[in-house]
Design an enzyme around this catalytic site. Structure first.
Site, PDB file in Angstrom:
ATOM      1  N   THR A  14     -35.723  29.692  82.546  1.00  0.00           N
ATOM      2  CA  THR A  14     -36.166  29.907  81.166  1.00  0.00           C
ATOM      3  C   THR A  14     -35.421  31.061  80.495  1.00  0.00           C
ATOM      4  O   THR A  14     -35.563  31.284  79.294  1.00  0.00           O
ATOM      5  CB  THR A  14     -37.677  30.208  81.123  1.00  0.00           C
ATOM      6  OG1 THR A  14     -37.915  31.299  82.045  1.00  0.00           O
ATOM      7  CG2 THR A  14     -38.508  29.012  81.546  1.00  0.00           C
ATOM      8  N   CYS A 131     -21.257  40.876  84.579  1.00  0.00           N
ATOM      9  CA  CYS A 131     -20.468  40.284  83.485  1.00  0.00           C
ATOM     10  C   CYS A 131     -19.275  41.149  83.058  1.00  0.00           C
ATOM     11  O   CYS A 131     -18.206  40.628  82.713  1.00  0.00           O
ATOM     12  CB  CYS A 131     -21.372  39.995  82.293  1.00  0.00           C
ATOM     13  SG  CYS A 131     -22.694  41.180  82.063  1.00  0.00           S
ATOM     14  N   HIS A 244     -18.975  40.384  75.583  1.00  0.00           N
ATOM     15  CA  HIS A 244     -18.633  41.777  75.869  1.00  0.00           C
ATOM     16  C   HIS A 244     -17.151  41.991  75.546  1.00  0.00           C
ATOM     17  O   HIS A 244     -16.325  41.106  75.795  1.00  0.00           O
ATOM     18  CB  HIS A 244     -18.840  42.099  77.346  1.00  0.00           C
ATOM     19  CG  HIS A 244     -20.276  42.042  77.805  1.00  0.00           C
ATOM     20  ND1 HIS A 244     -21.361  41.972  76.953  1.00  0.00           N
ATOM     21  CD2 HIS A 244     -20.799  42.069  79.058  1.00  0.00           C
ATOM     22  CE1 HIS A 244     -22.477  41.958  77.661  1.00  0.00           C
ATOM     23  NE2 HIS A 244     -22.163  42.006  78.946  1.00  0.00           N
TER      24      HIS A 244
HETATM   25  N1  LIG Z   1     -27.455  38.226  80.468  1.00  0.00           N
HETATM   26  C1  LIG Z   1     -26.262  38.380  81.042  1.00  0.00           C
HETATM   27  O1  LIG Z   1     -25.215  38.468  80.374  1.00  0.00           O
HETATM   28  C2  LIG Z   1     -26.154  38.446  82.514  1.00  0.00           C
HETATM   29  C3  LIG Z   1     -24.901  38.415  83.065  1.00  0.00           C
HETATM   30  C4  LIG Z   1     -24.787  38.472  84.434  1.00  0.00           C
HETATM   31  C5  LIG Z   1     -25.910  38.558  85.196  1.00  0.00           C
HETATM   32  N2  LIG Z   1     -27.141  38.574  84.631  1.00  0.00           N
HETATM   33  C6  LIG Z   1     -28.312  38.644  85.511  1.00  0.00           C
HETATM   34  O2  LIG Z   1     -29.040  37.426  85.428  1.00  0.00           O
HETATM   35  C7  LIG Z   1     -30.440  37.687  85.620  1.00  0.00           C
HETATM   36  C8  LIG Z   1     -31.253  37.104  84.484  1.00  0.00           C
HETATM   37  O3  LIG Z   1     -30.795  37.614  83.272  1.00  0.00           O
HETATM   38  P1  LIG Z   1     -31.249  37.007  81.860  1.00  0.00           P
HETATM   39  O4  LIG Z   1     -30.396  37.736  80.902  1.00  0.00           O
HETATM   40  O5  LIG Z   1     -31.248  35.527  81.864  1.00  0.00           O
HETATM   41  O6  LIG Z   1     -32.781  37.536  81.746  1.00  0.00           O
HETATM   42  P2  LIG Z   1     -34.022  36.930  80.910  1.00  0.00           P
HETATM   43  O7  LIG Z   1     -33.578  36.224  79.706  1.00  0.00           O
HETATM   44  O8  LIG Z   1     -34.961  38.086  80.773  1.00  0.00           O
HETATM   45  O9  LIG Z   1     -34.684  35.858  81.922  1.00  0.00           O
HETATM   46  C9  LIG Z   1     -35.289  36.233  83.130  1.00  0.00           C
HETATM   47  C10 LIG Z   1     -35.615  34.990  83.944  1.00  0.00           C
HETATM   48  O10 LIG Z   1     -36.173  35.407  85.205  1.00  0.00           O
HETATM   49  C11 LIG Z   1     -37.384  34.701  85.413  1.00  0.00           C
HETATM   50  N3  LIG Z   1     -38.354  35.438  86.228  1.00  0.00           N
HETATM   51  C12 LIG Z   1     -38.941  36.612  85.938  1.00  0.00           C
HETATM   52  N4  LIG Z   1     -39.838  36.926  86.924  1.00  0.00           N
HETATM   53  C13 LIG Z   1     -39.796  35.907  87.808  1.00  0.00           C
HETATM   54  C14 LIG Z   1     -40.486  35.629  89.015  1.00  0.00           C
HETATM   55  N5  LIG Z   1     -41.420  36.465  89.510  1.00  0.00           N
HETATM   56  N6  LIG Z   1     -40.187  34.496  89.696  1.00  0.00           N
HETATM   57  C15 LIG Z   1     -39.266  33.635  89.217  1.00  0.00           C
HETATM   58  N7  LIG Z   1     -38.588  33.823  88.053  1.00  0.00           N
HETATM   59  C16 LIG Z   1     -38.848  34.965  87.379  1.00  0.00           C
HETATM   60  C17 LIG Z   1     -37.939  34.497  84.024  1.00  0.00           C
HETATM   61  O11 LIG Z   1     -38.925  33.472  84.064  1.00  0.00           O
HETATM   62  P3  LIG Z   1     -40.229  33.525  83.081  1.00  0.00           P
HETATM   63  O12 LIG Z   1     -39.746  32.974  81.773  1.00  0.00           O
HETATM   64  O13 LIG Z   1     -41.198  32.620  83.773  1.00  0.00           O
HETATM   65  O14 LIG Z   1     -40.660  34.944  83.014  1.00  0.00           O
HETATM   66  C18 LIG Z   1     -36.665  34.089  83.279  1.00  0.00           C
HETATM   67  O15 LIG Z   1     -36.364  32.743  83.545  1.00  0.00           O
HETATM   68  C19 LIG Z   1     -30.525  39.199  85.813  1.00  0.00           C
HETATM   69  O16 LIG Z   1     -30.458  39.467  87.195  1.00  0.00           O
HETATM   70  C20 LIG Z   1     -29.281  39.719  85.143  1.00  0.00           C
HETATM   71  O17 LIG Z   1     -28.878  40.956  85.676  1.00  0.00           O
HETATM   72  C21 LIG Z   1     -27.284  38.517  83.299  1.00  0.00           C
END
Ligand SMILES: NC(=O)c1ccc[n+]([C@@H]2O[C@H](COP(=O)([O-])OP(=O)(O)OC[C@H]3O[C@@H](n4cnc5c(N)ncnc54)[C@H](OP(=O)(O)O)[C@@H]3O)[C@@H](O)[C@H]2O)c1
Length: 357
Positions: A14, A131, A244
């Site tokens: 999500t 990233c 970025h």
């Molecule tokens: N954004 C970037 O550019 C980027 C780049 C590289 C890496 N990342 C990494 O990717 C990850 C996610 O980033 P995002 O930007 O997509 O964050 P986000 O939009 O805040 O989404 C977080 C996701 O994690 C899920 N989640 C939270 N608690 C959980 C649990 N207890 N069990 C299972 N799922 C859970 C959430 O589900 P719910 O909706 O159910 O809460 C949601 O699907 C992070 O580790 C981040 O460091 C991000």
């Protein structure tokens, strides 16, 4: 098992990265048999529409990985620490986007066009780089291979989608508040991000760097197989929604001209050189958004380094796509193409040692 039968899970489905992962799997026609979209218990049972298709969300619990071949994780480090070993124990290969496993010497940390061979030794967990590291490693690889690299200084200008969906909403809210003449409430970041530049990404370490800056340092060393690389980073959050940007200064071992550097960068798969200053052509965050390539421009001699061994350039890439989802799917494609989906020990391969910092 044929590739068309692969069961694929997306954990954090999500979130902004998870949704992009599902989209990229579809776009690239990854051979998915069954797709399991998993998130927290809060989302379980809800449906998600991506590119006109509706999916039901399941809860990311250990038994959700029974029968899964590849699990793309983007749910943060705590979830990855807890659930990736559970998924791997059930035979899945996890490609994790968080920082949880990146510097583990037993876990390959891979950029698809830089060190794909490192995937061979995985034992069920592969780490996708940060990233900011992701878009920096390919141009550094090209310089390393052609002229050697002695020292790197990089300053990043990072978009709010790199923080997640909450930060995107916070920037939007602050822009609306500004236009309405209202105070700009900040909760995701310590200060308003709208019309600002925040030199604080992730927490501060004892050495004065932020964790984000130190990830760039240690991850580049591991990916490039240069454990002693001299590299420093300043990471800055800017009010950009997606992509970025990075200003990079490299001291090379041998001299390199801007013309040669452009040739080297342009020859890397997935890298596009956009460099015509007279025509105001250089990589832009807004144009990179939604694209899978890494864009490089403003390539020029750095006169602060003697003997023609200094090169400066500007690198831009979509942090949600190449910076996260696209590279993860590219790694999954490599695992399938090279028949490395199963862990090295399960394939009878010998797991090699670290190769990182
Ligand atoms: N954004 C970037 O550019 C980027 C780049 C590289 C890496 N990342 C990494 O990717 C990850 C996610 O980033 P995002 O930007 O997509 O964050 P986000 O939009 O805040 O989404 C977080 C996701 O994690 C899920 N989640 C939270 N608690 C959980 C649990 N207890 N069990 C299972 N799922 C859970 C959430 O589900 P719910 O909706 O159910 O809460 C949601 O699907 C992070 O580790 C981040 O460091 C991000």
């Amino acid at each position: 098992m044929t590739p068309s039968h692969l069961t694929v899970a997306v954990v954090g489905a999500t979130g902004v990265v998870g949704r992009t992962m599902t989209q990229v799997l579809t776009e690239r026609e990854f051979p998915v048999g069954e797709l399991r979209l998993l998130a927290s218990g809060r989302s379980a049972g809800r449906t998600l529409s991506i590119d006109g298709r509706t999916y039901e969300i399941g809860e990311a619990l250990p038994d959700a990985f029974d029968g899964v071949a590849i699990a793309l994780f983007s749910a943060g480090a705590d979830i990855a620490k807890a659930l990736a070993p559970e998924a791997a124990a059930r035979g899945a290969t996890v490609i994790d986007n968080s920082s949880a496993w990146r510097m583990d010497p037993g876990v390959p940390l891979v950029v698809s066009q830089v060190n794909p061979d490192d995937l061979a030794r995985h034992e069920g967990i592969v780490a996708n780089p940060n990233c900011s590291t992701m878009q920096l490693a390919p141009p550094l690889m090209a310089l390393r291979d052609a002229v050697g690299i002695e020292r790197v200084v990089v300053d990043t200008y990072q978009s709010v989608s790199g923080t997640g969906g909450d930060a995107v909403a916070e920037l939007e809210g602050q822009i609306r508040a500004h236009v309405a003449g209202e105070p700009k409430a900040a909760s995701v970041y310590p200060h308003p991000i709208a019309f600002n530049a925040l030199p604080e990404i992730d927490t501060f370490l004892d050495n004065g760097y932020t964790k984000e800056e130190w990830k760039v340092v240690t991850e580049c060393r591991k990916i490039l197989h240069l454990p002693d690389l001299r590299i420093s980073c300043t990471a800055v959050r800017v009010p950009v929604f997606v992509s970025h940007s990075e200003a990079v200064h490299v001291e090379t071992r041998d001299p390199v001209t801007p013309e040669r550097a452009r040739e080297l960068f342009g020859a890397i798969p997935g890298v596009v050189v956009q460099d015509d200053p007279a025509g105001h052509v250089y990589p832009l965050a807004t144009e990179a958004a939604g694209r899978d390539e890494i864009f490089v421009g403003r390539v020029r001699h750095d006169p602060s380094v003697p003997d023609g061994r200094g090169i400066a350039f500007w690198v831009v890439s979509d942090n949600l796509r190449k910076g996260a989802a696209t590279n993860a799917v590219e790694l999954a494609e490599l695992l399938v193409a090279r028949d490395w989906v199963r862990a090295a020990s399960r394939r009878g391969a010998v797991a090699a040692g670290g190769g990182g910092a």
